[in-house]
Motif scaffolding. Structure first.
Motif, PDB file in Angstrom:
ATOM      1  N   LYS A 149       9.722  18.171  -6.722  1.00 55.41           N
ATOM      2  CA  LYS A 149      10.277  18.189  -5.380  1.00 55.41           C
ATOM      3  C   LYS A 149       9.671  17.106  -4.478  1.00 55.41           C
ATOM      4  O   LYS A 149      10.376  16.440  -3.750  1.00 55.41           O
ATOM      5  CB  LYS A 149      10.025  19.566  -4.748  1.00 55.41           C
ATOM      6  CG  LYS A 149      11.083  19.954  -3.743  1.00 55.41           C
ATOM      7  CD  LYS A 149      10.738  21.258  -3.076  1.00 55.41           C
ATOM      8  CE  LYS A 149      10.792  22.438  -4.022  1.00 55.41           C
ATOM      9  NZ  LYS A 149      10.351  23.669  -3.370  1.00 55.41           N
ATOM     10  N   ASP A 150       8.348  16.954  -4.541  1.00 50.67           N
ATOM     11  CA  ASP A 150       7.747  16.042  -3.566  1.00 50.67           C
ATOM     12  C   ASP A 150       7.568  14.624  -4.116  1.00 50.67           C
ATOM     13  O   ASP A 150       6.836  13.841  -3.576  1.00 50.67           O
ATOM     14  CB  ASP A 150       6.412  16.589  -3.064  1.00 50.67           C
ATOM     15  CG  ASP A 150       5.534  17.023  -4.195  1.00 50.67           C
ATOM     16  OD1 ASP A 150       4.613  17.772  -3.941  1.00 50.67           O
ATOM     17  OD2 ASP A 150       5.812  16.616  -5.347  1.00 50.67           O
TER      18      ASP A 150
ATOM     19  N   ASN B 274       0.533  11.608  -3.517  1.00 52.26           N
ATOM     20  CA  ASN B 274      -0.044  12.940  -3.394  1.00 52.26           C
ATOM     21  C   ASN B 274      -0.956  13.222  -4.569  1.00 52.26           C
ATOM     22  O   ASN B 274      -0.603  12.928  -5.709  1.00 52.26           O
ATOM     23  CB  ASN B 274       1.052  13.994  -3.361  1.00 52.26           C
ATOM     24  CG  ASN B 274       1.769  14.017  -2.053  1.00 52.26           C
ATOM     25  OD1 ASN B 274       1.140  13.982  -0.999  1.00 52.26           O
ATOM     26  ND2 ASN B 274       3.088  14.043  -2.099  1.00 52.26           N
TER      27      ASN B 274
ATOM     28  N   LEU C  94       0.868  -1.184   0.000  1.00 52.87           N
ATOM     29  CA  LEU C  94       0.000   0.000   0.000  1.00 52.87           C
ATOM     30  C   LEU C  94       0.895   1.222   0.000  1.00 52.87           C
ATOM     31  O   LEU C  94       1.802   1.318   0.824  1.00 52.87           O
ATOM     32  CB  LEU C  94      -0.875   0.028   1.252  1.00 52.87           C
ATOM     33  CG  LEU C  94      -2.105  -0.847   1.310  1.00 52.87           C
ATOM     34  CD1 LEU C  94      -2.720  -0.718   2.673  1.00 52.87           C
ATOM     35  CD2 LEU C  94      -3.102  -0.410   0.271  1.00 52.87           C
ATOM     36  N   ILE C  95       0.663   2.135  -0.930  1.00 55.51           N
ATOM     37  CA  ILE C  95       1.469   3.351  -0.915  1.00 55.51           C
ATOM     38  C   ILE C  95       0.535   4.554  -0.883  1.00 55.51           C
ATOM     39  O   ILE C  95      -0.614   4.479  -1.310  1.00 55.51           O
ATOM     40  CB  ILE C  95       2.407   3.449  -2.138  1.00 55.51           C
ATOM     41  CG1 ILE C  95       1.629   3.250  -3.413  1.00 55.51           C
ATOM     42  CG2 ILE C  95       3.510   2.442  -2.046  1.00 55.51           C
ATOM     43  CD1 ILE C  95       2.478   3.353  -4.639  1.00 55.51           C
ATOM     44  N   LEU C  96       1.033   5.637  -0.347  1.00 56.26           N
ATOM     45  CA  LEU C  96       0.295   6.896  -0.343  1.00 56.26           C
ATOM     46  C   LEU C  96       0.893   7.782  -1.424  1.00 56.26           C
ATOM     47  O   LEU C  96       2.105   8.000  -1.439  1.00 56.26           O
ATOM     48  CB  LEU C  96       0.437   7.601   0.998  1.00 56.26           C
ATOM     49  CG  LEU C  96      -0.550   7.277   2.098  1.00 56.26           C
ATOM     50  CD1 LEU C  96      -0.185   8.060   3.324  1.00 56.26           C
ATOM     51  CD2 LEU C  96      -1.946   7.635   1.664  1.00 56.26           C
TER      52      LEU C  96
ATOM     53  N   ARG D 256      -4.602   6.611  -1.226  1.00 53.36           N
ATOM     54  CA  ARG D 256      -3.940   5.368  -0.822  1.00 53.36           C
ATOM     55  C   ARG D 256      -4.129   4.359  -1.943  1.00 53.36           C
ATOM     56  O   ARG D 256      -5.250   4.088  -2.368  1.00 53.36           O
ATOM     57  CB  ARG D 256      -4.534   4.849   0.473  1.00 53.36           C
ATOM     58  CG  ARG D 256      -3.888   3.569   0.922  1.00 53.36           C
ATOM     59  CD  ARG D 256      -4.241   3.249   2.341  1.00 53.36           C
ATOM     60  NE  ARG D 256      -3.517   4.124   3.257  1.00 53.36           N
ATOM     61  CZ  ARG D 256      -3.927   4.396   4.488  1.00 53.36           C
ATOM     62  NH1 ARG D 256      -5.047   3.888   4.913  1.00 53.36           N
ATOM     63  NH2 ARG D 256      -3.234   5.174   5.268  1.00 53.36           N
TER      64      ARG D 256
ATOM     65  N   ASP E 149       5.088   4.357  -8.287  1.00 51.87           N
ATOM     66  CA  ASP E 149       5.303   5.723  -7.818  1.00 51.87           C
ATOM     67  C   ASP E 149       5.575   6.668  -8.971  1.00 51.87           C
ATOM     68  O   ASP E 149       4.967   7.730  -9.092  1.00 51.87           O
ATOM     69  CB  ASP E 149       6.509   5.741  -6.875  1.00 51.87           C
ATOM     70  CG  ASP E 149       6.075   5.871  -5.438  1.00 51.87           C
ATOM     71  OD1 ASP E 149       4.905   6.243  -5.235  1.00 51.87           O
ATOM     72  OD2 ASP E 149       6.884   5.612  -4.549  1.00 51.87           O
TER      73      ASP E 149
ATOM     74  N   LYS F   1       6.896  -1.206  -6.563  1.00 53.09           N
ATOM     75  CA  LYS F   1       6.512   0.050  -5.927  1.00 53.09           C
ATOM     76  C   LYS F   1       7.102   1.256  -6.650  1.00 53.09           C
ATOM     77  O   LYS F   1       6.428   2.259  -6.860  1.00 53.09           O
ATOM     78  CB  LYS F   1       7.026  -0.016  -4.502  1.00 53.09           C
ATOM     79  CG  LYS F   1       6.910   1.209  -3.680  1.00 53.09           C
ATOM     80  CD  LYS F   1       7.087   0.823  -2.229  1.00 53.09           C
ATOM     81  CE  LYS F   1       7.312   2.020  -1.363  1.00 53.09           C
ATOM     82  NZ  LYS F   1       8.677   2.474  -1.343  1.00 53.09           N
TER      83      LYS F   1
ATOM     84  N   LYS G 272      -4.417  13.144  -0.414  1.00 56.71           N
ATOM     85  CA  LYS G 272      -3.585  11.971  -0.673  1.00 56.71           C
ATOM     86  C   LYS G 272      -4.483  10.812  -1.102  1.00 56.71           C
ATOM     87  O   LYS G 272      -5.646  10.746  -0.710  1.00 56.71           O
ATOM     88  CB  LYS G 272      -2.795  11.574   0.570  1.00 56.71           C
ATOM     89  CG  LYS G 272      -1.723  12.571   0.968  1.00 56.71           C
ATOM     90  CD  LYS G 272      -0.767  11.922   1.921  1.00 56.71           C
ATOM     91  CE  LYS G 272       0.150  12.912   2.584  1.00 56.71           C
ATOM     92  NZ  LYS G 272       0.833  13.812   1.683  1.00 56.71           N
TER      93      LYS G 272
END
Lengths: 122, 111, 177
Positions: free
Chosen positions: C175-176, C106, C102-104, C139, C150, C146, C137
């Motif tokens: 940046k994020d 933005n 599970l990834i979060l 999930r 991403d 992963k 966000k």
């Protein structure tokens, strides 16, 4: 006369190829939904049939139909399937989570780590 | 014609896989998932059969079926989670008290 | 007054869309009686929509125009094809190399519509399913890989931002990640 035959053969081949590959993807998704170990993984198998299977089969039918009202209807059906399938998938996942179903994870604790990383990165 | 027939058989095989999962599925969500997949495959099957028989009127039925499938799955999910179809008690304190499923459905249907 | 004209824009767009849809689905172009009935049913739908107050920038997103179909859809189809291939390989391999996680991610979109498009696009690409939306966000349940998920979702987020017109500067969006 001869050119028309060649054109028809090409259309037949293209639509046949799209239909066959769509069928293969649909069957792979069906195998996935039976074979994958738990609910949250099985959703990916269902997504496989909903996107690629439906898309390729309907594209094959579109090639066969040519440029007509039938093609428009197929496009609308494809659009509708592609819009509603993630919605119902998301609703399913959310209600499973809300119902207390926990996904089994192979990468331990990745959620917390990742949220820390992202909040640290900002 | 051969290809259409093959696609027909492949869709039927996929539908039987979905039925197997609906029989085995340990949780109710597995069953709803395979039900959803079964519905999508039915839409595809109607399209392919309409080409196989040369009757393109079936496409209207396919669109109608996909609509009913979507509404049915969302309603079933609301029912399994909330125990009611919503709307009776807007202040109920559940995860879906904010009618999130219904809103998501409406909005993503519109875009 | 401002909101009144805005709503009128969405109502007119939706009405034209419904009318074109009715004409093309029915295939009746000749009989004035049938076309009249179609126009009546479209007007009835519009009346119900206005009464339910669902015709706004989310219910009939006229402000997006056809950019979703010309700019976003081709890229999304390519992504779907690529990740379909990946998931198909995983499913058909004898010992499924699953790395479920599970990834979060933005969701930098400003409007709810942008976030809905973003979450739906994540779910539409096989291998990633958006499970929950937590404010800004999302999930995501990913089947494997992963890093790839991403990278894909950050690129997708930038594209949805451009689609809704908020245009994040490239420095900020890098940046994020």
């Amino acid at each position: 006369m001869f050119g028309g035959e060649i054109y028809e053969t090409i259309v037949w081949l293209i639509s046949g190829g799209l239909l066959i590959s769509g069928s293969i993807f649909a069957i792979i998704g069906g195998i996935g939904i039976c074979r994958l170990p738990e609910f949250f993984s099985r959703m990916h198998g269902a997504g496989l049939t909903d996107t690629m299977g439906a898309g390729l089969i309907l594209a094959g039918l579109m090639v066969q139909a040519g440029l007509s009202l039938v093609t428009f209807k197929l496009v609308i059906i494809l659009f509708f399937v592609l819009v509603t399938s993630p919605s119902s998938c998301h609703a399913l996942a959310r209600s499973a989570i809300a119902h207390g179903l926990k996904p089994q994870l192979d990468v331990p604790n990745s959620d917390n780590q990742n949220s820390n990383q992202t909040s640290g990165g900002e | 014609m051969v290809f259409l027939f093959t696609a027909c058989v492949a869709i039927l095989v996929t539908m039987s896989f979905a039925l197997v999962r609906a029989m085995l599925g340990p949780t109710v969500f597995d069953r709803v998932l395979s039900l959803n997949m079964f519905g999508t495959k039915t839409v595809l099957l109607i399209c392919v059969v309409s080409f196989l028989q040369g009757r393109t009127d079936f496409l209207d039925l396919a669109l109608l079926y996909s609509l009913m499938n979507f509404i049915g799955v969302v309603a079933l999910l609301r029912f399994t989670t909330q125990g009611e179809f919503g709307g009776q008690n807007p202040n109920v304190d559940t995860p879906f008290g904010d009618k999130s499923i219904g809103n998501t459905a409406l909005k993503s249907g519109g875009d | 007054m401002q909101s009144r004209t805005l709503i009128l824009k969405y109502v007119v767009t939706l009405g034209l869309l419904l009318l074109a849809n009715w004409l093309l689905w029915s295939g009746h172009f000749e009989s004035p009686f049938l076309i009249g009935l179609g126009v009546l049913s479209c007007l009835g739908c519009l009346f119900l929509g206005v009464r339910m107050q669902i015709i706004d920038e989310e219910g009939a997103p006229a402000q997006l125009g056809i950019r979703p179909f010309t700019h976003y859809a081709p890229w999304l189809i390519k992504e779907i094809a690529v990740s379909n291939w990946e998931v198909a390989k995983i499913v058909m391999s004898p010992r499924m190399p699953l790395k479920r996680n599970l990834i979060l991610v933005n969701a930098k979109q400003q409007t709810p519509l942008g976030r809905v498009i973003y979450a739906n696009s994540i779910t539409l690409t096989p291998g990633t399913v958006s499970v929950e939306m937590l404010g800004d966000k999302v999930r995501v349940h990913a089947l494997s890989l992963k890093e790839a998920a991403d990278e894909m979702s950050s690129d997708m987020s930038d594209r949805v931002c451009r689609l809704e017109g908020s245009r994040p500067s490239s420095d900020e969006s890098r940046k994020d990640v």
